[in-house]
Design a protein around this motif. Structure first.
Motif, PDB file in Angstrom:
ATOM      1  N   LEU A   1       0.845  -1.193   0.000  1.00 37.71           N
ATOM      2  CA  LEU A   1       0.000   0.000   0.000  1.00 37.71           C
ATOM      3  C   LEU A   1       0.882   1.244   0.000  1.00 37.71           C
ATOM      4  N   ILE A   2       0.539   2.221  -0.807  1.00 39.39           N
ATOM      5  CA  ILE A   2       1.307   3.455  -0.873  1.00 39.39           C
ATOM      6  C   ILE A   2       0.534   4.519  -0.103  1.00 39.39           C
ATOM      7  N   ALA A   3       1.088   4.925   1.034  1.00 44.02           N
ATOM      8  CA  ALA A   3       0.364   5.815   1.955  1.00 44.02           C
ATOM      9  C   ALA A   3       0.611   7.295   1.669  1.00 44.02           C
ATOM     10  N   ASP A   4       1.608   7.629   0.857  1.00 44.49           N
ATOM     11  CA  ASP A   4       1.885   9.041   0.554  1.00 44.49           C
ATOM     12  C   ASP A   4       0.733   9.653  -0.230  1.00 44.49           C
ATOM     13  N   LYS A   5       0.253  10.786   0.241  1.00 48.28           N
ATOM     14  CA  LYS A   5      -0.920  11.409  -0.394  1.00 48.28           C
ATOM     15  C   LYS A   5      -0.610  11.949  -1.784  1.00 48.28           C
ATOM     16  N   ASP A   6       0.659  12.193  -2.092  1.00 49.81           N
ATOM     17  CA  ASP A   6       1.034  12.712  -3.404  1.00 49.81           C
ATOM     18  C   ASP A   6       1.202  11.618  -4.455  1.00 49.81           C
ATOM     19  N   ALA A   7       1.204  10.371  -4.027  1.00 52.03           N
ATOM     20  CA  ALA A   7       1.369   9.258  -4.976  1.00 52.03           C
ATOM     21  C   ALA A   7       0.069   9.028  -5.733  1.00 52.03           C
ATOM     22  N   ILE A   8       0.193   8.669  -6.992  1.00 51.75           N
ATOM     23  CA  ILE A   8      -1.022   8.379  -7.767  1.00 51.75           C
ATOM     24  C   ILE A   8      -1.378   6.898  -7.639  1.00 51.75           C
ATOM     25  N   ILE A   9      -0.388   6.059  -7.364  1.00 57.26           N
ATOM     26  CA  ILE A   9      -0.681   4.628  -7.240  1.00 57.26           C
ATOM     27  C   ILE A   9      -1.212   4.319  -5.840  1.00 57.26           C
ATOM     28  N   ASN A  10      -2.139   3.402  -5.782  1.00 59.26           N
ATOM     29  CA  ASN A  10      -2.751   3.023  -4.511  1.00 59.26           C
ATOM     30  C   ASN A  10      -2.143   1.762  -3.939  1.00 59.26           C
ATOM     31  N   ASN A  11      -2.040   0.718  -4.767  1.00 57.45           N
ATOM     32  CA  ASN A  11      -1.492  -0.547  -4.254  1.00 57.45           C
ATOM     33  C   ASN A  11      -0.722  -1.289  -5.336  1.00 57.45           C
ATOM     34  N   ILE A  12       0.141  -2.178  -4.866  1.00 57.30           N
ATOM     35  CA  ILE A  12       0.893  -3.041  -5.771  1.00 57.30           C
ATOM     36  C   ILE A  12       0.813  -4.475  -5.258  1.00 57.30           C
ATOM     37  N   PHE A  13       0.977  -5.420  -6.178  1.00 59.39           N
ATOM     38  CA  PHE A  13       1.004  -6.832  -5.784  1.00 59.39           C
ATOM     39  C   PHE A  13       1.805  -7.627  -6.809  1.00 59.39           C
ATOM     40  N   TYR A  14       2.671  -8.484  -6.309  1.00 61.14           N
ATOM     41  CA  TYR A  14       3.438  -9.375  -7.177  1.00 61.14           C
ATOM     42  C   TYR A  14       2.688 -10.692  -7.323  1.00 61.14           C
ATOM     43  N   HIS A  15       2.097 -10.902  -8.501  1.00 61.12           N
ATOM     44  CA  HIS A  15       1.336 -12.130  -8.734  1.00 61.12           C
ATOM     45  C   HIS A  15       2.228 -13.362  -8.701  1.00 61.12           C
ATOM     46  N   THR A  16       3.490 -13.175  -8.985  1.00 63.49           N
ATOM     47  CA  THR A  16       4.425 -14.300  -8.966  1.00 63.49           C
ATOM     48  C   THR A  16       4.897 -14.627  -7.549  1.00 63.49           C
TER      49      THR A  16
END
Length: 414
Positions: free
Chosen positions: A289-304
């Motif tokens: 989860l990206i908690a910085d308010k200036d970031a445009i991305i919300n979450n990431i996940f490595y499917h592998t």
């Protein structure tokens, strides 16, 4: 007339339509499904790109969903479990928090994360305990407020709200401010507490495929969009008229039925990017989860990080954007790549595919868990299904399909 001779048509081969067909089959009917695209699944599909399984939008199945456990064969799906927690990125650093009661590996990281107070962690435990005692039906009968107001009323600190709850539930709600109903928060929180977030080994699209493969007496017409649904007939985009005894609309109905023209469903949208990387920034199967308010991305996940049926050879990274943006696709991709490097330390991401999902989740005002089969009936022979009738969840999609089928069967007997 024999049940199998009834001309029952279903519009849409998403979860709702497939479950409706299954229920009708179980009662002796042989329906036909008309699907505009070339495959089943609706909003739950998986593509194969360069050997990688790309779900159309990062999604998980919550194993505790009542209707999912009823209609799906979990063993055959080879469900891969995600850890119950999150890696939180802020100011260039990452910290891990999670449910130490269900994942021992998260005990020490959670204790020493520094995210939230000791009181916050006690409140989370107390909330799990309280919601476990409540039935799902009871949750959807409780007073509604926003999820943000609910958390504030419960006394959670601003820190844990902003660093954990907001980014985590924004990825579920597909809106960044936790304006979604507190009923949805309690329902999802309960489901996470009683089960696990899982992904089938072959991708989320395998859920739809399994439901379709379980149908024995249903014919599915692919690449067959429907233009209009009337009493006793459906009109295809090709202008062909199909006569019916009853129809279930398991997709957005406003464009298909004349008296619903001004009742369009409002939708939430999101962007989903996939990248190939040499290594994983998060080794374990846990969401970032990206908690910085200036970031445009919300979450990431490595499917592998979990087992997959097909693998392109390196690491597959999914990135979700829920904030509304006017950036062009090219500029948005560049901003996502910049955020990955700045906030997550991922600088070797090779772009694979971008999904702009304009109709990701329905926007619903007052939320409900269930619906009486008779309430799915729009006219004498037209019935409605879809999660927009209840709440934005896979469980609601399945339940509404079941209820529409039962309402139709009841209508035929009258």
């Amino acid at each position: 007339m024999d049940k199998s001779e009834y001309k029952i048509k279903i519009i849409g081969a998403g979860l709702s339509g497939l479950i409706a067909a299954k229920v009708l089959e179980d009662h002796g009917y042989a329906p036909e499904i008309y699907e505009a695209s070339d495959s089943v699944g609706g909003r739950i599909k998986t593509d194969l790109v360069e050997g990688y399984q790309l779900d159309r939008g990062f999604q998980v199945l919550l194993s505790a969903y009542p209707k999912a456990s009823q209609y799906l064969d979990y063993k055959t799906l080879e469900l891969q479990e995600l850890l119950p927690g999150a890696v939180i990125y802020e100011n260039g650093a990452s910290k891990t928090i999670g449910d130490p009661l269900r994942a021992k590996s998260l005990v020490l990281p959670t204790i020493f994360s520094g995210i939230g107070t000791f009181s916050d962690k006690l409140k989370i435990l107390n909330l799990y305990t309280a919601l476990k005692k409540l039935s799902v039906k009871a949750i959807f009968e409780r007073k509604e407020t926003t999820s943000l107001a609910y958390l504030q009323e419960k006394g959670f600190s601003e820190e844990i709200i902003n660093k954990f709850f907001k980014p985590f539930f924004s990825g579920i709600y597909l809106e960044p401010n936790l304006e979604t109903s507190s009923r949805m928060f309690e329902f999802v929180f309960k489901m996470f507490g009683e089960g696990l977030a899982v992904i089938p080994k072959k991708g989320m699209g395998e859920i739809s495929k399994q439901l379709a493969e379980n149908l024995k007496n249903t014919k599915i017409h692919f690449n067959t969009p429907v233009k209009q649904v009337k009493e006793g007939e459906i009109i295809l985009a090709s202008e062909e008229v199909i006569h019916t005894h009853a129809t279930i609309i398991a997709t957005e109905a406003s464009a298909l039925v004349s008296n619903l023209k001004n009742q369009e469903t409002a939708w939430k949208s999101c962007h989903n990017f996939y990248f190939e990387t040499e290594k994983r920034a998060i080794e374990k199967p846990i969401i970032g989860l990206i908690a910085d308010k200036d970031a445009i991305i919300n979450n990431i996940f490595y499917h592998t990080a979990v087992a997959t049926e097909s693998n392109g050879g390196k690491e597959l990274l999914s990135v979700t954007v829920v904030k509304q943006t006017d950036l062009s696709e090219t500029k948005l991709q560049k901003k996502v790549e910049q955020d990955l490097k700045k906030y997550c330390g991922v600088g070797d991401a090779r772009f694979l595919k971008h999904y702009s999902i304009k109709k990701a989740l329905p926007k619903i005002g007052s939320l409900h868990y269930d619906i009486d089969p008779t309430e799915t009936q729009l006219t004498d022979t037209i019935f409605l299904a879809g999660d927009q009738l209840l709440n934005s969840s896979q469980n609601a999609a399945m339940l509404s399909g079941e209820r529409a089928a039962l309402g139709l069967i009841q209508g035929l007997k009258i």
